[in-house]
Write an enzyme that holds these catalytic residues in place. Sequence first.
Site, PDB file in Angstrom:
ATOM      1  N   SER A   1       1.085  -1.478   0.266  1.00 22.31           N
ATOM      2  CA  SER A   1       0.207   0.444  -0.049  1.00 22.31           C
ATOM      3  C   SER A   1       0.553   1.545   0.130  1.00 22.31           C
ATOM      4  CB  SER A   1      -1.302  -0.224   1.681  1.00 22.31           C
ATOM      5  OG  SER A   1      -1.911   1.145   1.265  1.00 22.31           O
TER       6      SER A   1
ATOM      7  N   ASP B   1      -5.853  -2.997  -3.280  1.00 21.85           N
ATOM      8  CA  ASP B   1      -4.501  -2.645  -1.826  1.00 21.85           C
ATOM      9  C   ASP B   1      -4.239  -4.163  -1.360  1.00 21.85           C
ATOM     10  OD1 ASP B   1      -3.166  -1.864   0.917  1.00 21.85           O
ATOM     11  OD2 ASP B   1      -4.121   0.149   0.072  1.00 21.85           O
TER      12      ASP B   1
END
Length: 753
Positions: A79, A316
């Site tokens: 991320s 993500d």
Amino acid sequence: MREKELRLALVCYGGISLAVYMHGITKEVWHLARASQAFYDDDQAIGATAAVYRELLAELQEQGQTRLRVLADIIAGASAGGINGIFLGQAIATGQSLDPLTDLWLQAADVEQLIDPDAAPASRYSKAWALPLAWLAAGRSAPSVEALDETTQAEVRAKLSHFVRSRWFEPPFGGAALLRLLLDALGAMKAGPRGPRLLPPGQPLDLFVTVTDFSGHPERLRLNSPAEVVETEHRVVVGFSDAGDGTDTLADPAELAFAARATSSFPGAFPPFQVRELDGVLEERHAEWPGRDAFLSRVLPRATAANAVDKVSLIDGSVLANAPFRPAIEALAERPARRQVDRRFVYVDPSPGIKLGLRGTGENPGFFQTILGAISELPRQQPIRDNLETLSDRSARIDRMRDVLSAVRPEVEAQIDRLFGRTLFLDRPTPARLASWRKRALEGAIAQAGYAYSAYRHLKHAHVVDAITRLLHLAAGQEVRLPDMRGAVAKLAIERGYGGGGAAEIDFLRQLDLGYRLRRLRLLARRLADLEMENNDATALAPAREAIYGALANYLDLQRTPSLAELRSQARAAQDDAGAAVDQLAATLALQRLDAETDNRLAEGLAGIDRMARRALLLTYLGFPFYDVATLPLLQGEGLDEFDPILVDRISPDDAVAIRRGGAAATLKGIQFGSFGAFFSRAYRENDYLWGRLHGADRLVDIVVSTLPANVARKPGRVTALKRAAFLAILDEEQGRLSAIPHLFKQLRAEIG
């Protein structure tokens, strides 16, 4: 002067807008790496902060008689941590500057630029009924908001209102907008100043970024019954490596942007990423991506085989792997080491203990709390205990092996003495004698090992089959499944009689047992390090050091992908014709030729050191077959190239307390609004970036100083003085750039003193 490397394997967590804070930390890692490079190259110009690190390295050399080189050669991120890892990796591999990225973070990581134009409210009157939600959100962070000046308060409230009134039930942020920012950042780094590559020649930089495949791809698992099942795998690791060579870019900018965009597709904030989105942005910029098909085949092999790459949706990387230790741990297996290594896993956690506020009240969680916690908070906050235990177990095995080596050394040296006697020849090694002595020592070890040698021989055979499989699989890429490859190699070994203990097996080991050569030189390097510590004089042993690590580097280079490139076609056909692949591998490795070169190198190096040290190293070198019988079972399949225990360090607001205590709550603004806070104000971003640099400097000084041997006394107060110098240098460097937080500079200078 002893030489030692402090190697950092950096693991960067997710953190949404705390990406700006993590950028400050990774920038300090970059400054430290530049300072270390400059310590070896006095002509290199560096800034004031890096100069403090160079001064620290010079003092450690004076105190510990050790020339320390600091390098970050493994980076893994998820991320927000994945984005920062990508840009740090690009800077280390190419020598590019991170300064242009800082400007981009401060200017562009803003809700106004990230919101998709189609999602923005049409006017200031749109969704006026939602304004109380914005006021409620601002009220919950009132202490932090009210502490800011009036201009920043107004900015936060206005942008928060804009955000709340944006499109609902669809991601408010634009994926294409983020891609443009990422490509702009890579372009700015390329156009900016450039220095040397920040790793030694031949030392690879490996970067790993985690991504989540939303739909998943099928993976076959073998069981007892049924024989095989199909499961859906959602984890994807996008890897990059410069293979130890200088490069203009770690990868095509499109591929780096692909990984950065995919890993940061925070659910609900950004839409899932599909490759067509990147194709569209590249098309509008008239940018080429010549390696598109090869890259997609590598990172999404199942989808490529099904001709469905355009349909894959990636989200993500923190959803399933917020702390991506695993790929970084796996990368340890192929790290070349040309000097003593102090390996550290350093993980960057921007908000340890900061949760989403759904637990800890002492009451039974309600309906929505349970759902939100299960789908969001719990998976991302799962502790890293399993990863740390893996590293701890590996270090424990190394410690046990070193204890065994120390315990059996007197007996092994006595055996070598009985085999050779205290002859003049041991003091005058030549290449021919080294080859002859090795053969005689092996025969002696076989005779002395008795029935234990049979078990050792079978274990070594299995290790060689595994090593061949790994090398062929590396050469083939993703074209062949590893279990199928191993099955084909094992079957060939049986057909050719490689495990029968006769002439065929001896020829097999001579041509393909790379691991045996590596373990032998590792043991010799460890004995050399012990002698340097015992004598406190590395200079006298320098010829032997250069010979040992030079020979080791040649063997290690055989495990690198470029060295195996000519094997690709045979490796991909190994399931059908393992014999051709194995024969070509033997020809590519050319181990017997390399053995002769090693004998020449070692004979020359050992001739350049004093008699007692030469004898100690020869006893270890010739005694290796005895040591290997005792220690091979402890390796459990690992090469243990870095023959030292691994230590783990953390960098977080809770650990960096030299300036201010209280953790993230006392220092960071980005933790507000569910960690989206820094997107709502440049002042917030400047605050977090500056604290990131300060916290990074605080902890990196601690980590570097901890490399000193325990018996070396540190100058009282010197560490504190160096930290203070680094803090002030950072403030001086950043005060002109960070114009929105003048009050913070005043506070910090007062606190630093």
